[in-house]
Design a protein around this motif. Structure first.
Motif, PDB file in Angstrom:
ATOM      1  N   ASN A   1       0.843  -1.182   0.000  1.00  0.00           N
ATOM      2  CA  ASN A   1       0.000   0.000   0.000  1.00  0.00           C
ATOM      3  C   ASN A   1       0.884   1.240   0.000  1.00  0.00           C
ATOM      4  O   ASN A   1       1.907   1.267   0.673  1.00  0.00           O
ATOM      5  N   PRO A   2       0.544   2.308  -0.730  1.00  0.00           N
ATOM      6  CA  PRO A   2       1.386   3.495  -0.750  1.00  0.00           C
ATOM      7  C   PRO A   2       1.524   4.151   0.624  1.00  0.00           C
ATOM      8  O   PRO A   2       2.481   4.829   0.882  1.00  0.00           O
ATOM      9  N   GLU A   3       0.567   3.925   1.515  1.00  0.00           N
ATOM     10  CA  GLU A   3       0.647   4.504   2.848  1.00  0.00           C
ATOM     11  C   GLU A   3       1.663   3.763   3.712  1.00  0.00           C
ATOM     12  O   GLU A   3       1.931   4.165   4.834  1.00  0.00           O
ATOM     13  N   GLY A   4       2.206   2.639   3.216  1.00  0.00           N
ATOM     14  CA  GLY A   4       3.225   1.902   3.939  1.00  0.00           C
ATOM     15  C   GLY A   4       2.677   0.963   4.993  1.00  0.00           C
ATOM     16  O   GLY A   4       3.308   0.716   6.003  1.00  0.00           O
ATOM     17  N   SER A   5       1.509   0.418   4.780  1.00  0.00           N
ATOM     18  CA  SER A   5       0.942  -0.515   5.751  1.00  0.00           C
ATOM     19  C   SER A   5       1.701  -1.834   5.690  1.00  0.00           C
ATOM     20  O   SER A   5       2.543  -2.055   4.838  1.00  0.00           O
ATOM     21  N   THR A   6       1.390  -2.733   6.602  1.00  0.00           N
ATOM     22  CA  THR A   6       2.113  -3.995   6.676  1.00  0.00           C
ATOM     23  C   THR A   6       1.881  -4.824   5.428  1.00  0.00           C
ATOM     24  O   THR A   6       0.803  -4.817   4.844  1.00  0.00           O
ATOM     25  N   GLN A   7       2.921  -5.544   5.043  1.00  0.00           N
ATOM     26  CA  GLN A   7       2.815  -6.420   3.892  1.00  0.00           C
ATOM     27  C   GLN A   7       2.470  -7.814   4.358  1.00  0.00           C
ATOM     28  O   GLN A   7       2.784  -8.197   5.467  1.00  0.00           O
ATOM     29  N   GLY A   8       1.841  -8.562   3.515  1.00  0.00           N
ATOM     30  CA  GLY A   8       1.495  -9.931   3.841  1.00  0.00           C
ATOM     31  C   GLY A   8       0.101 -10.246   3.363  1.00  0.00           C
ATOM     32  O   GLY A   8      -0.669  -9.371   2.984  1.00  0.00           O
ATOM     33  N   LYS A   9      -0.200 -11.519   3.389  1.00  0.00           N
ATOM     34  CA  LYS A   9      -1.515 -11.968   2.963  1.00  0.00           C
ATOM     35  C   LYS A   9      -2.500 -11.781   4.102  1.00  0.00           C
ATOM     36  O   LYS A   9      -2.295 -12.283   5.200  1.00  0.00           O
ATOM     37  N   LYS A  10      -3.561 -11.041   3.841  1.00  0.00           N
ATOM     38  CA  LYS A  10      -4.574 -10.792   4.869  1.00  0.00           C
ATOM     39  C   LYS A  10      -5.794 -11.650   4.582  1.00  0.00           C
ATOM     40  O   LYS A  10      -6.276 -11.703   3.463  1.00  0.00           O
ATOM     41  N   THR A  11      -6.292 -12.311   5.609  1.00  0.00           N
ATOM     42  CA  THR A  11      -7.486 -13.136   5.503  1.00  0.00           C
ATOM     43  C   THR A  11      -8.433 -12.739   6.620  1.00  0.00           C
ATOM     44  O   THR A  11      -8.000 -12.563   7.755  1.00  0.00           O
ATOM     45  N   THR A  12      -9.696 -12.568   6.301  1.00  0.00           N
ATOM     46  CA  THR A  12     -10.691 -12.240   7.308  1.00  0.00           C
ATOM     47  C   THR A  12     -11.593 -13.450   7.508  1.00  0.00           C
ATOM     48  O   THR A  12     -12.143 -13.991   6.558  1.00  0.00           O
ATOM     49  N   THR A  13     -11.750 -13.851   8.763  1.00  0.00           N
ATOM     50  CA  THR A  13     -12.590 -14.998   9.074  1.00  0.00           C
ATOM     51  C   THR A  13     -14.047 -14.576   9.140  1.00  0.00           C
ATOM     52  O   THR A  13     -14.363 -13.392   9.095  1.00  0.00           O
TER      53      THR A  13
ATOM     54  N   GLU B   1     -12.347 -11.680  12.439  1.00  0.00           N
ATOM     55  CA  GLU B   1     -10.929 -11.609  12.777  1.00  0.00           C
ATOM     56  C   GLU B   1     -10.114 -11.467  11.501  1.00  0.00           C
ATOM     57  O   GLU B   1     -10.404 -12.089  10.485  1.00  0.00           O
ATOM     58  N   THR B   2      -9.077 -10.644  11.548  1.00  0.00           N
ATOM     59  CA  THR B   2      -8.175 -10.500  10.419  1.00  0.00           C
ATOM     60  C   THR B   2      -6.868 -11.196  10.750  1.00  0.00           C
ATOM     61  O   THR B   2      -6.246 -10.915  11.770  1.00  0.00           O
ATOM     62  N   ILE B   3      -6.449 -12.104   9.871  1.00  0.00           N
ATOM     63  CA  ILE B   3      -5.215 -12.849  10.049  1.00  0.00           C
ATOM     64  C   ILE B   3      -4.238 -12.376   8.985  1.00  0.00           C
ATOM     65  O   ILE B   3      -4.542 -12.390   7.801  1.00  0.00           O
ATOM     66  N   VAL B   4      -3.051 -11.927   9.415  1.00  0.00           N
ATOM     67  CA  VAL B   4      -2.026 -11.454   8.493  1.00  0.00           C
ATOM     68  C   VAL B   4      -0.888 -12.463   8.479  1.00  0.00           C
ATOM     69  O   VAL B   4      -0.284 -12.745   9.515  1.00  0.00           O
ATOM     70  N   ASP B   5      -0.597 -13.027   7.311  1.00  0.00           N
ATOM     71  CA  ASP B   5       0.505 -13.965   7.142  1.00  0.00           C
ATOM     72  C   ASP B   5       1.701 -13.178   6.633  1.00  0.00           C
ATOM     73  O   ASP B   5       1.767 -12.796   5.473  1.00  0.00           O
TER      74      ASP B   5
END
Length: 93
Positions: free
Chosen positions: A47-59, A63-67
């Motif tokens: 993201n241009p705002e510099g958010s965390t990288q990784g695969k995000k999954t929402t259950t 719940e949001t799970i970031v790999d």
């Protein structure tokens, strides 16, 4: 008199064209921004705002799970060499 009426109609026509152009430009910008965000989320691009990288999954519970593993680690084979991912079978007629 006729000249002033035609000038008024011409000004109204120009104002209408300008209004339509502004609405089309606003819709184009909004749709393009949403499409870029959807593409960025689908490809896990940073993201241009510099958010965390990784695969995000929402259950289902919200719940949001970031790999945050690197792709090589996340995509490695999870079976041992003596275990197979495929089942051998024989066709029976």
């Amino acid at each position: 008199m006729l000249k002033s009426i035609l000038s008024f109609v011409f000004i109204l026509l120009l104002a209408g064209i300008l209004t339509v152009a502004l609405v089309v430009w606003y819709l184009y910008r909004t749709i393009r921004r949403r499409a870029m965000n959807a593409f960025r989320n689908a490809t896990n691009a940073p993201n241009p705002e510099g958010s965390t990288q990784g695969k995000k999954t929402t259950t289902k519970s919200g719940e949001t799970i970031v790999d945050a593993r690197d792709p090589e680690t996340a995509n490695r084979k999870i079976f041992d060499k003596d275990e197979g991912e495929y089942v051998k079978f024989k066709e029976v007629e």
